[in-house]
Design a protein around this motif. Structure first.
Motif, PDB file in Angstrom:
ATOM      1  N   ALA A 143     -14.215  16.548 -17.450  1.00 48.94           N
ATOM      2  CA  ALA A 143     -14.966  16.314 -16.215  1.00 48.94           C
ATOM      3  C   ALA A 143     -15.658  14.964 -16.287  1.00 48.94           C
ATOM      4  N   ASN A 144     -16.230  14.572 -15.145  1.00 47.77           N
ATOM      5  CA  ASN A 144     -17.070  13.376 -15.094  1.00 47.77           C
ATOM      6  C   ASN A 144     -18.464  13.760 -15.581  1.00 47.77           C
ATOM      7  N   LEU A 145     -18.691  13.619 -16.869  1.00 43.50           N
ATOM      8  CA  LEU A 145     -19.945  14.063 -17.471  1.00 43.50           C
ATOM      9  C   LEU A 145     -21.074  13.060 -17.273  1.00 43.50           C
ATOM     10  N   ASP A 146     -20.758  11.922 -16.634  1.00 37.22           N
ATOM     11  CA  ASP A 146     -21.811  10.969 -16.291  1.00 37.22           C
ATOM     12  C   ASP A 146     -22.592  11.422 -15.059  1.00 37.22           C
ATOM     13  N   ASP A 147     -22.017  12.371 -14.301  1.00 38.90           N
ATOM     14  CA  ASP A 147     -22.711  12.963 -13.162  1.00 38.90           C
ATOM     15  C   ASP A 147     -23.517  14.158 -13.662  1.00 38.90           C
ATOM     16  N   GLY A 148     -24.821  14.144 -13.436  1.00 37.57           N
ATOM     17  CA  GLY A 148     -25.696  15.154 -13.997  1.00 37.57           C
ATOM     18  C   GLY A 148     -25.364  16.571 -13.569  1.00 37.57           C
ATOM     19  N   GLU A 149     -25.045  16.776 -12.301  1.00 38.50           N
ATOM     20  CA  GLU A 149     -24.756  18.128 -11.812  1.00 38.50           C
ATOM     21  C   GLU A 149     -23.442  18.647 -12.386  1.00 38.50           C
ATOM     22  N   THR A 150     -22.457  17.759 -12.471  1.00 36.52           N
ATOM     23  CA  THR A 150     -21.180  18.156 -13.077  1.00 36.52           C
ATOM     24  C   THR A 150     -21.373  18.463 -14.557  1.00 36.52           C
ATOM     25  N   ARG A 151     -22.165  17.664 -15.244  1.00 32.27           N
ATOM     26  CA  ARG A 151     -22.447  17.897 -16.666  1.00 32.27           C
ATOM     27  C   ARG A 151     -23.117  19.257 -16.861  1.00 32.27           C
ATOM     28  N   ALA A 152     -24.040  19.624 -15.974  1.00 30.33           N
ATOM     29  CA  ALA A 152     -24.707  20.919 -16.079  1.00 30.33           C
ATOM     30  C   ALA A 152     -23.715  22.066 -15.886  1.00 30.33           C
ATOM     31  N   MET A 153     -22.769  21.899 -14.952  1.00 25.30           N
ATOM     32  CA  MET A 153     -21.726  22.916 -14.769  1.00 25.30           C
ATOM     33  C   MET A 153     -20.863  23.047 -16.024  1.00 25.30           C
TER      34      MET A 153
END
Length: 338
Positions: free
Chosen positions: A155-165
């Motif tokens: 995933a795009n782990l630089d995006d905070g919401e995606t990282r939380a998912m």
């Protein structure tokens, strides 16, 4: 939550569950090919998330994951809307093939076109009817033919919401993966849809550990998004983000004797495999290039020069990742020996 929620011209009301055949194309046999869609709407408002499998027609683990998911009693408490698509590439599943009839890869055909190739039309319909209606998505994949992948999230782990998912999903290995042109993930990102890609197992095979990890991971994400009740706090798997990953390739052609398996913690200079000729004469030794974890491996014991053999993820603390992988196996398959 609005009452007006339509897929393929069919309205699904709050609190309702519907199975919809989403028309894609008519074949030359005059047979209509449709994508099967399961829509579950909760009685209370919440986000909309899709889960899909078999974009590549030979990647079957996700089909079983979605089958178990939509029959889970946990969904009785769902808020918002879950769209589950167990088979996107219907033609590929029928042919047990990664590709469509014209050898196109559906996951390189997004966003597609209403007047393009079969792959482009399928991509266009799926994006317009499913993805565009969602805020979140989980795309289920496996390794290619004769290759296995360790359960992992890309995933795009630089995006905070995606990282939380991704953290909530609950597998030890997270890869900060760049977007590929033509992929579902790239097209979803352009629409503002946050999406996880779950990679686990091998093409044309069911893997029970990968299936159980996938079902549990999706339910974890639904709880994280408050689409399901949080429930009691439980011991969770600590995820680790790979700094980078890469494939080790064969420097000779021959017969492979693997020394290491998926999930193994390997060290720089350690022997991963030998390559021999048909007479048993050793031609080459495949050595690890840095400390890491094997997250992908070729299974067939034959290799051509230059062929990818081991996918290694590189971490600051690979031994801790290996311990988390052991915990994952113990929690999901407690009676199995590995």
């Amino acid at each position: 939550m609005t009452d007006e929620f339509r897929i393929g011209g069919i309205t699904v009301a709050p609190g309702e569950t519907r199975r919809i055949d989403l028309p894609v194309v008519r074949l030359y046999t005059d047979t209509e090919m449709a994508i099967p869609v399961h829509v579950h709407r909760g009685g209370k408002p919440g986000p909309c998330m899709f889960v899909c499998a078999a974009i590549h027609g030979d990647e079957l683990n996700g089909v079983e994951i979605i089958s178990r998911l939509i029959n889970s009693r946990a969904l009785k408490s769902l808020r918002g809307t879950l769209i589950a698509v167990p088979v996107v590439n219907v033609y590929g599943v029928l042919e047990q093939s990664r590709y469509l009839p014209d050898r196109r890869d559906l996951n390189r055909s997004f966003p597609g076109s209403a007047k393009g190739s079969l792959a482009a039309r399928m991509a266009h319909v799926f994006l317009d009817e499913i993805v565009s209606k969602c805020e979140y998505g989980i795309d289920l994949h496996t390794g290619a033919l004769h290759r296995s992948n360790l359960p992992q999230i890309r995933a795009n782990l630089d995006d905070g919401e995606t990282r939380a998912m991704a953290n909530a999903f609950g597998v030890p290995v997270l890869l900060n993966s760049t977007l590929r042109d033509g992929s579902l993930r790239h097209a979803a990102a352009d629409l503002g849809v946050r999406i996880l890609l779950y990679e686990a197992g091998e093409a044309l095979r069911f893997d029970e550990l990968c299936i159980r990890a996938g079902v549990k991971g999706i339910l974890n994400v639904l709880r994280h998004l408050r689409m399901l009740p949080r429930g009691r706090a439980r011991h969770t798997i600590e995820p680790y983000v790979a700094r980078r990953s890469g494939w080790l390739r064969a420097s000779d052609s021959g017969i492979v004797n693997h020394k290491k398996s998926l999930g193994d913690h390997v060290r720089e200079g350690e022997l991963l495999a030998t390559i021999a000729d048909p007479y048993g004469c050793e031609l080459d030794r495949v050595l690890c290039d840095a400390d890491g974890i094997i997250i992908g491996r070729q299974n067939i014991p034959l290799v051509q020069e230059g062929e990818a053999m081991y996918h290694i993820a590189y971490f600051h603390e690979p031994h801790e990742v290996a311990e988390s992988l052991g915990m994952l196996q113990d929690s999901l398959l407690p009676d199995e020996n590995f």
